[in-house]
Design a protein around this motif. Structure first.
Motif, PDB file in Angstrom:
ATOM      1  N   GLY A   4       1.831   0.293  -0.902  1.00 42.65           N
ATOM      2  CA  GLY A   4       2.946  -0.078  -1.504  1.00 42.65           C
ATOM      3  C   GLY A   4       3.309  -1.447  -1.498  1.00 42.65           C
ATOM      4  N   ARG A  34      -4.786   2.620  -6.581  1.00 41.55           N
ATOM      5  CA  ARG A  34      -3.848   3.564  -6.240  1.00 41.55           C
ATOM      6  C   ARG A  34      -3.866   4.759  -6.657  1.00 41.55           C
ATOM      7  N   TYR A  79      -2.751   3.640   4.204  1.00 43.74           N
ATOM      8  CA  TYR A  79      -1.780   4.237   3.679  1.00 43.74           C
ATOM      9  C   TYR A  79      -0.594   3.941   4.366  1.00 43.74           C
ATOM     10  N   MET A  94      -2.552  -0.031  -1.008  1.00 44.07           N
ATOM     11  CA  MET A  94      -2.260   1.107  -1.272  1.00 44.07           C
ATOM     12  C   MET A  94      -0.946   1.764  -0.532  1.00 44.07           C
TER      13      MET A  94
END
Ligand code: SF4
Lengths: 467, 203
Positions: A411, B28, A64, A409
């Motif tokens: 973005g 996600r 992340y 994940m």
């Protein structure tokens, strides 16, 4: 004792108990955790337990972590990273969080810090844990319940896998790398070939690989369905491990090397299956479909489903071509790309970046692209060597360390319908973003695609540049 | 973990092949705490068309199978990543069993740990189930783990499951409790191993 394979030797050395049904309780030497391990930590907390061996568990933020300097901070991603740091702190586990000088992708960081060693049993809640096999470790991915189990007991139940030896004889041609080798193996043998098995990679071409190359090769083991892949440790391995921060030092190191030399498969050891491939037949390889096995040499054409006799497979190919927006019979090097991504636990080490930079030096990319080093340490080294300047001069973005566009994940996504030349390991539908079209290839090939704006044979760009 | 008993419930005739874990749950959604429930993420992107509307041609979207506890799929169900969330989406949507000719390795092991039975039915058996009028109408079918059979009307189809997984599911055993009963063996191993592999701990 009858001759044993390296797979059996490591297995036997870690067996604590054998259950009636044959499953074994194995000792875990290293457990790597990342943001995605939160389910495992939560399960442990629910039982009111804490980590049994925090000294053998290491955390690193990777999935992340923002990797683009300009990216806005996503509060959900930030929470995931914070949660990892908190879970580690609560359990007394060392954690290389966002901003730490040792942070990076788990499968890049553990080898470079000397946490991964020959003969160790390594697990992580991530299927590409097979990467660590490059050093002669027995390393595999586990699910969240198993993460909780390992945290609480430092052990894991496993059934003995079938053993496969894949030998690659001869020498790879110039401009080729471990990635081409791995993609060629999967294209040849199939994505389900080694389901549930353990692979030993052997042969002249494998022994000639650097540790970085072996990490790439073992990383892709899971894409042939295998639980793990490994390479017997040799002088290359010992030289790589020597002096790394967490590796044994001095007399301990010498003692370890003596033990590690004994890990190689004994002459006459029996494998359940043996495959021998010729390195000279391997060309730069790219995927054209939505499974890593849907790959072809760069000089080839997109295959025609009508040529298949198996109707299920023909349907799968048709479906793949429709998703990828390709026509059967078109030249692979006529496929135009919209962007490139160089990074991921497959290909984000210093050698990978050097290979890409060698192609890009003095050239301009026709399409946008992101280069994400696998760890903070790789980033520092690349900058010392001036590689970042080459990428930036070519017009690519130079990012931070993390999983980045491999899974998006954080973005960093490939847009719907966009085509990406990518050094990652999975070209599944939607892997890099909804509707994203992924072509897997080596770092040099991705760099070549950036320069050409289409898939192209890197060897054509390397006249006079190849070592 | 609760013990797996015989299930009698409607089955969802999904019928797809190579359903990978990225399809079962797109990455996600995986940051969601489990307590919030994962059922709504099941096959999230596959169920929707490009405009985001629910596709009418997919069994998981069909009201007849709204109360399904059994999924019927074709080969290689759950291939891909190790994400256990691929099982959470099924379990939280009420599924206790997947019938398929073959499964992704890590997925199947994750399923058992969550009380979901990965039952291997022959490819022809799957075709029989997918073509059965009762199944298609949403009538309950019966999965008997002890007998390893699926019954639909008066048809009975055998399935395979690893013996250790069967035992674990039938007894509702938990790995952690089982392992803790080996505390002495573990302690002895550590003592022996520390002498044999002094280099194995991080410096
Ligand atoms: S880089 Fe990609 S494949 Fe590797 S651990 Fe991260 S998300 Fe997984």
């Amino acid at each position: 004792m009858p001759p044993r394979t390296i797979i059996d030797k490591i297995w036997d050395a870690h067996t604590i108990a054998v259950r009636e049904d044959g499953d074994c309780l194995l000792w875990v030497d290293r457990h790597l955790v990342h943001e995605g391990s939160h389910h495992g930590f939560a399960q442990m907390k629910q039982r009111g337990a804490t980590a049994a061996r925090p000294d053998l568990t290491f955390g690193t933020a990777d999935h992340y972590v923002p990797t683009r300097p300009t990216a806005p901070v996503d509060p959900d991603a930030a929470r995931m990273i914070r949660q990892l740091t908190e879970n580690c702190a609560l359990n007394g586990v060392a954690c290389f969080g966002h901003g730490d000088s040792r942070q990076g992708i788990a499968h890049v960081v553990a080898p470079e810090l000397g946490l991964t060693l020959p003969g160790l049993l390594v697990v992580c809640g991530d299927s590409h844990t097979s990467t660590h096999g490059a050093l002669g470790a027995y390393a595999f991915g586990v699910g969240a319940s198993e993460v909780a189990h390992v945290l609480m007991t430092q052990t894991i139940w496993q059934s003995r896998p079938k053993r496969i030896r894949i030998s690659i004889e001869g020498q790879l041609g110039p401009g080729l790398s471990a990635k081409d080798m791995a993609l060629a193996i999967i294209a040849r043998l199939g994505a389900g070939y080694a389901a549930g098995c353990a692979i030993e990679y052997a042969g002249e071409a494998v022994r000639a690989l650097s540790i970085e190359g072996r990490l790439t090769l073992c990383n892709l083991s899971i894409e042939s369905g295998s639980r793990l892949g490994l390479v017997a440790p040799d002088e290359t391995t010992f030289a790589y491990v020597r002096g790394r921060p967490y590796a044994p030092q001095g007399d301990d190191f010498e003692r370890a090397v003596a033990d590690w030399r004994g890990l190689a498969s004994d002459p006459g050891a029996v494998f359940d299956r043996e495959v021998v491939l010729d390195a000279r037949e391997i060309a730069p390889t790219v995927t054209w479909g939505v499974s890593p096995e849907q790959a072809a040499p760069i000089g080839g054409r997109v295959p025609d489903p009508a040529s298949l006799s198996d109707p299920t497979k023909a349907d799968a190919w048709r479906d793949a071509l429709a998703y990828m927006g390709l026509t059967a019979g078109m030249r692979i090097d006529d496929i135009r790309v919209d962007r490139v991504f160089i990074g991921s636990c497959t290909n984000s080490r210093i050698e990978d970046l050097r290979a890409a930079a060698a192609v890009l030096a003095g050239r301009t990319a026709r399409v946008p692209g992101l280069v994400s080093p696998g760890s903070a340490s790789v980033k520092r080294q690349a900058e010392q060597e001036g590689l970042d300047a080459i990428f930036l001069a070519a017009g690519l973005e130079w990012g931070g360390p993390g999983c980045s566009m491999c899974v998006g994940m954080n973005g960093d996504l490939v847009g719907p319908g966009e085509r990406c030349a990518s050094t990652t390991n999975r070209n599944f539908k939607g892997r890099q973003g909804k509707g994203a079209r992924t072509h897997l290839m080596s770092p040099a090939m991705a760099a070549a695609a950036a320069v050409a704006g289409r898939l192209c044979d890197v060897r054509d760009l390397m006249a006079g540049r190849l070592a | 973990m609760i013990a797996f008993e015989t299930i009698e419930a409607p089955a969802c005739p999904l019928g797809l092949e190579n359903v990978d874990t990225d399809q079962l749950i797109p990455a996600r959604f995986m940051q969601t705490p489990r307590a919030q429930g994962y059922g709504g993420f099941l096959l999230h992107d596959l169920r929707r068309d490009e405009g985001g509307a629910m596709r009418g041609d997919l069994a998981v979207n069909d009201a007849r199978y709204g109360a399904a506890q059994i999924m019927i799929a074709r080969a290689n169900f759950g291939c891909g990543s190790s994400r256990e969330a691929a099982v959470y989406v099924l379990a939280d949507a009420g599924y206790r069993c997947v019938l398929a000719p073959s499964f992704g390795d890590i997925f199947a092991s994750n399923a058992v740990k969550n009380g979901v039975l990965p039952a291997r039915v022959s490819a022809s058996g799957i075709e029989t189930l997918l073509g059965d009028p009762g199944v298609l109408a949403g009538a309950p079918i019966r999965v008997d783990l002890a007998a390893q059979t699926v019954s639909v009307g008066n048809k009975s189809i055998a399935f395979e499951v690893r013996p250790d997984w069967k035992k674990q599911l039938l007894n509702g055993w938990d790995d952690v409790d089982l392992t803790r009963s080996y505390a002495q063996e573990i302690a002895q191993f550590v003592e022996r191993d520390t002498a044999q592999r002094p280099w194995a701990v991080p410096r």
